[in-house]
Every structure is written in C-alpha cells, then in structure tokens.
Design a protein around this motif. Structure first.
Motif, PDB file in Angstrom:
ATOM      1  N   GLN A 162       0.896  -1.210   0.120  1.00 42.00           N
ATOM      2  CA  GLN A 162       0.172  -0.063  -0.094  1.00 42.00           C
ATOM      3  C   GLN A 162       0.799   1.426   0.049  1.00 42.00           C
ATOM      4  O   GLN A 162       1.888   1.537   0.335  1.00 42.00           O
ATOM      5  CB  GLN A 162      -0.931  -0.040   1.156  1.00 42.00           C
ATOM      6  N   PRO A 163       0.536   2.263  -0.646  1.00 39.63           N
ATOM      7  CA  PRO A 163       1.251   3.598  -0.742  1.00 39.63           C
ATOM      8  C   PRO A 163       0.955   4.200   0.422  1.00 39.63           C
ATOM      9  O   PRO A 163       0.189   4.139   0.932  1.00 39.63           O
ATOM     10  CB  PRO A 163       0.474   4.103  -2.067  1.00 39.63           C
ATOM     11  N   VAL A 164       1.994   5.264   0.449  1.00 35.92           N
ATOM     12  CA  VAL A 164       1.853   6.242   1.713  1.00 35.92           C
ATOM     13  C   VAL A 164       1.149   7.435   0.999  1.00 35.92           C
ATOM     14  O   VAL A 164       1.510   7.940  -0.092  1.00 35.92           O
ATOM     15  CB  VAL A 164       3.113   6.806   2.461  1.00 35.92           C
ATOM     16  N   HIS A 165      -0.188   8.039   1.459  1.00 36.17           N
ATOM     17  CA  HIS A 165      -0.800   9.318   1.071  1.00 36.17           C
ATOM     18  C   HIS A 165      -0.261  10.411   1.778  1.00 36.17           C
ATOM     19  O   HIS A 165      -0.582  10.645   2.964  1.00 36.17           O
ATOM     20  CB  HIS A 165      -2.266   8.884   1.467  1.00 36.17           C
ATOM     21  N   TRP A 166       0.716  11.159   1.243  1.00 33.19           N
ATOM     22  CA  TRP A 166       1.268  12.459   2.046  1.00 33.19           C
ATOM     23  C   TRP A 166       0.348  13.510   2.243  1.00 33.19           C
ATOM     24  O   TRP A 166      -0.460  13.659   1.550  1.00 33.19           O
ATOM     25  CB  TRP A 166       2.528  12.874   1.519  1.00 33.19           C
ATOM     26  N   MET A 167       0.460  14.191   3.317  1.00 31.31           N
ATOM     27  CA  MET A 167      -0.428  15.330   3.696  1.00 31.31           C
ATOM     28  C   MET A 167      -0.261  16.309   2.468  1.00 31.31           C
ATOM     29  O   MET A 167       0.878  16.470   2.063  1.00 31.31           O
ATOM     30  CB  MET A 167      -0.197  15.744   5.061  1.00 31.31           C
ATOM     31  N   PRO A 168      -1.175  17.509   2.417  1.00 28.17           N
ATOM     32  CA  PRO A 168      -0.915  18.527   1.455  1.00 28.17           C
ATOM     33  C   PRO A 168       0.031  19.022   1.775  1.00 28.17           C
ATOM     34  O   PRO A 168       0.402  19.870   2.997  1.00 28.17           O
ATOM     35  CB  PRO A 168      -2.239  19.236   1.423  1.00 28.17           C
ATOM     36  N   GLY A 169       1.044  19.483   0.840  1.00 27.42           N
ATOM     37  CA  GLY A 169       2.039  20.464   1.045  1.00 27.42           C
ATOM     38  C   GLY A 169       3.430  19.848   1.610  1.00 27.42           C
ATOM     39  O   GLY A 169       4.184  20.557   1.975  1.00 27.42           O
ATOM     40  N   THR A 170       3.378  18.384   1.971  1.00 31.98           N
ATOM     41  CA  THR A 170       4.580  17.744   2.701  1.00 31.98           C
ATOM     42  C   THR A 170       4.861  16.432   2.037  1.00 31.98           C
ATOM     43  O   THR A 170       3.932  15.611   1.684  1.00 31.98           O
ATOM     44  CB  THR A 170       4.365  17.837   4.140  1.00 31.98           C
ATOM     45  N   LYS A 172       6.654  14.576   4.279  1.00 29.46           N
ATOM     46  CA  LYS A 172       7.171  14.260   5.631  1.00 29.46           C
ATOM     47  C   LYS A 172       6.215  13.745   6.578  1.00 29.46           C
ATOM     48  O   LYS A 172       6.559  13.107   7.811  1.00 29.46           O
ATOM     49  CB  LYS A 172       7.850  15.159   6.339  1.00 29.46           C
ATOM     50  N   TRP A 173       4.902  13.779   6.193  1.00 30.62           N
ATOM     51  CA  TRP A 173       3.844  13.118   7.029  1.00 30.62           C
ATOM     52  C   TRP A 173       2.787  12.686   6.219  1.00 30.62           C
ATOM     53  O   TRP A 173       2.359  13.312   5.381  1.00 30.62           O
ATOM     54  CB  TRP A 173       3.108  14.586   7.766  1.00 30.62           C
ATOM     55  N   GLY A 174       2.337  11.191   6.453  1.00 34.18           N
ATOM     56  CA  GLY A 174       1.680  10.674   5.742  1.00 34.18           C
ATOM     57  C   GLY A 174       0.990   9.340   6.227  1.00 34.18           C
ATOM     58  O   GLY A 174       1.572   8.980   7.107  1.00 34.18           O
ATOM     59  N   THR A 175       0.031   8.833   5.631  1.00 30.99           N
ATOM     60  CA  THR A 175      -0.821   7.821   5.986  1.00 30.99           C
ATOM     61  C   THR A 175      -1.092   6.619   5.108  1.00 30.99           C
ATOM     62  O   THR A 175      -1.102   6.687   3.885  1.00 30.99           O
ATOM     63  CB  THR A 175      -2.293   8.021   6.338  1.00 30.99           C
ATOM     64  N   THR A 176      -0.578   5.435   5.496  1.00 30.71           N
ATOM     65  CA  THR A 176      -0.951   4.351   4.766  1.00 30.71           C
ATOM     66  C   THR A 176      -2.149   3.469   5.101  1.00 30.71           C
ATOM     67  O   THR A 176      -2.465   3.285   6.277  1.00 30.71           O
ATOM     68  CB  THR A 176       0.098   3.011   4.917  1.00 30.71           C
ATOM     69  N   ARG A 177      -2.991   4.054   4.056  1.00 31.13           N
ATOM     70  CA  ARG A 177      -4.640   3.454   4.432  1.00 31.13           C
ATOM     71  C   ARG A 177      -4.762   2.063   3.805  1.00 31.13           C
ATOM     72  O   ARG A 177      -4.587   1.682   2.517  1.00 31.13           O
ATOM     73  CB  ARG A 177      -5.432   4.415   3.704  1.00 31.13           C
ATOM     74  N   PHE A 178      -5.385   1.070   4.473  1.00 36.89           N
ATOM     75  CA  PHE A 178      -5.893  -0.085   4.160  1.00 36.89           C
ATOM     76  C   PHE A 178      -7.193  -0.302   3.690  1.00 36.89           C
ATOM     77  O   PHE A 178      -7.726  -1.382   3.216  1.00 36.89           O
ATOM     78  CB  PHE A 178      -5.344  -1.187   5.192  1.00 36.89           C
ATOM     79  N   LYS A 196       8.576  11.163   8.360  1.00 41.33           N
ATOM     80  CA  LYS A 196       9.984  11.414   8.400  1.00 41.33           C
ATOM     81  C   LYS A 196      10.744  12.238   9.407  1.00 41.33           C
ATOM     82  O   LYS A 196      10.147  13.084   9.890  1.00 41.33           O
ATOM     83  CB  LYS A 196      10.504  11.748   6.794  1.00 41.33           C
ATOM     84  N   PRO A 197      12.122  11.775   9.598  1.00 37.53           N
ATOM     85  CA  PRO A 197      12.664  12.810  10.554  1.00 37.53           C
ATOM     86  C   PRO A 197      12.627  14.117  10.499  1.00 37.53           C
ATOM     87  O   PRO A 197      12.565  14.745   9.182  1.00 37.53           O
ATOM     88  CB  PRO A 197      13.850  12.678  10.337  1.00 37.53           C
ATOM     89  N   GLY A 198      11.885  15.005  11.463  1.00 38.29           N
ATOM     90  CA  GLY A 198      11.692  16.323  11.532  1.00 38.29           C
ATOM     91  C   GLY A 198      10.155  16.434  11.016  1.00 38.29           C
ATOM     92  O   GLY A 198       9.833  17.600  11.277  1.00 38.29           O
ATOM     93  N   GLY A 199       9.389  15.666  10.461  1.00 39.30           N
ATOM     94  CA  GLY A 199       8.165  15.691  10.045  1.00 39.30           C
ATOM     95  C   GLY A 199       7.179  16.029  11.502  1.00 39.30           C
ATOM     96  O   GLY A 199       7.685  15.586  12.620  1.00 39.30           O
ATOM     97  N   GLN A 200       6.167  16.585  11.063  1.00 42.59           N
ATOM     98  CA  GLN A 200       5.417  17.071  12.329  1.00 42.59           C
ATOM     99  C   GLN A 200       3.836  17.303  11.867  1.00 42.59           C
ATOM    100  O   GLN A 200       3.590  17.457  10.928  1.00 42.59           O
ATOM    101  CB  GLN A 200       5.888  18.424  13.175  1.00 42.59           C
TER     102      GLN A 200
END
Length: 271
Positions: A162-170, A172-178, A196-200
């Motif tokens: 499953q892919p990581v769906h990254w949040m808009p504009g970044t 470094k922060w995302g969700t793997t949805r099943f 990712k390191p430094g993501g928030q």
C-alpha cells in the motif's frame, strides 16, 4: 521496515519503577513498552501456546470503542476459535514470523508487515506457520451495522503493498490506508502513520475519533492534551475523543505507528 512488539522478560531489579514514563489520565494514557513484561501478559481461552498483552479494553474512563492486544504464538500454536464475539470485527497486523490464516474458507500465509481484516460473523482460524515465534497486533471492535449497507468483506494485504498518502504540501507526514476513507461499510480504520525525521503535525488535532497508537518504529515527541511525552518503539498511547494531539518526529529513522480510529457512524445519543 521494522515492527515493534512487547519485550517480555523482566527488567533489572535496580531500575526506578517511576522512570519509564507511564501515564494514565482521564483523557489519555501512555503505556510504555517497558511495562509489557512476562508478568503482565495474559492467556486466552481456545488459544494454544499463546500469550498476549491486552493494552486497551472498553472500560469506564478508558477505551470506549475498541480492544487492542499484542499476541505471541509459539510454533504449532494458534486457535480454531479465536474470536468469541460474533458481532466483533478485527484487524491483525503481523510484526514478526509467519501466520497461516483461514478466513471465509480461503487460506493465506502472511509474514511481517501483513494486514488481515476479519469482518463480523465470519469464521476464521489461525496458526503459527513457522519454527519461529509469531507476533502480531490484534485490534477488535464491536461492529456497528447500518441498514442498507452490507458488512465489509475479509481481505489480506500488507504494508509493502500500500502507498503512503502524503499530507498536502509535505512529503514528511503521511498515512498508509488499508481501507478507502469513503467506504462506508467500514466503521473503523486501522492505518499506519509515517513521519520522516523532522516531520510534524503542525497543529493540535482535536476531534471526535478515539485513538489507539502503537509505535512500530522510531521516536517522537507527542503532545497529549497539554503534555509533551517522549515515545519510541513498542510504546502505546490511548487518546480519548477530543484530546488535543500533535507530533514532532525525532531521531534519524522514520517514526511510524499503527493507528486505530472509529469513523463513518453517527455518535450514539446515549451514554
């Protein structure tokens, strides 16, 4: 990827019991990996060569919508009657080893990173299919049926598929949805969140969903209500609905956690 699991065993008798960062409040709880030792594990009826840590359960002042286990099975262990509640649905996420699961008459062999959805009123069995220990996370919820919608179907997939769906504009922060967010048959999502390191999380999330978060990898500072806590592999957090939360990933590897939340249903108007 690595997938944390309770350490078991016993810590040195020289450790300070108050230093592990455990917190239990009316709006959140932090249950560190260091508390999940041999003496805090449980056995289950109809399970062979199996022990588990029950780290969340419905109770007054704690989790309201789900239960969460970390399950460890020896070779040749397992269960022909794993789920005692016909109305319960479940997600199994494999941390280590190899699981053979038969669900709705189909056999699957699933390794680390594997993900299995078990709908309500569906027969399934499982066993440890290797000579090594099988370790997995199990999240259970009483399914909320809605007239006009069929029950979800069982499925087997994996973190790697499953892919990581990254949040808009970044990135470094995302969700793997099943499960697709717009599939209203499902009343819970069990996803993997990656920083990712430094993501928030750049604001204090405050929302109706109850959360269970089990840290699979990496470290972070996590905001729970008004307190920042340091968390790492194997730590568990419970967040009551509307508890403010935010996250800042630390360290040099991605911070990832398995996330439960209740979704897609009207709130009950009775307590």
């Amino acid at each position: 990827m690595t997938y944390a699991f309770p350490p078991g065993g016993m810590p040195p008798l020289t450790e300070d019991p108050a230093s592990n960062g455990a917190h239990f409040t009316e709006s959140y709880a932090v249950i560190p990996a260091s508390t999940m030792r041999d003496i805090t594990s449980s056995l289950l009826p109809n399970w062979v060569k199996t022990r588990c840590w029950i780290i969340a359960r419905p109770m007054t002042g704690f989790a309201e919508t789900f239960a969460q286990y970390a399950v460890e099975i020896e070779p040749n262990g397992g269960s022909d009657k794993p789920e005692p509640d016909r109305d319960a649905e479940g997600v199994l996420f494999i941390a280590e080893g190899k699981m053979e699961i038969i669900i709705a008459g189909e056999t699957h062999v699933v390794g680390a990173g594997g993900y299995v959805y078990c709908p309500p009123a569906t027969r399934w069995t499982l066993r440890n299919a290797s000579d090594e220990m099988l370790r997995f996370h199990w999240i259970r919820r009483r399914y909320v049926h809605v007239d006009g919608y069929d029950n979800p179907r069982p499925f087997v997939t994996s973190d790697a598929e499953q892919p990581v769906h990254w949040m808009p504009g970044t990135d470094k922060w995302g969700t793997t949805r099943f499960v697709s967010p717009d599939d209203l048959r499902h009343d819970m999502h069990v996803n993997i969140v990656t920083f990712k390191p430094g993501g928030q999380i750049p604001f204090a999330e405050t929302h109706v969903m109850e959360h269970g978060l089990y840290v699979l990898q990496g470290t972070a500072k996590y905001l729970l209500n008004e307190r920042w806590v340091d968390v790492g592999p194997g730590d568990f957090m419970w967040l009551r609905a509307f508890c403010p939360q935010a996250c800042i990933a630390t360290g040099d590897v991605p911070f990832r956690y398995l996330l439960y939340k209740d979704v897609n249903r009207h709130p009950s108007l009775t307590l």
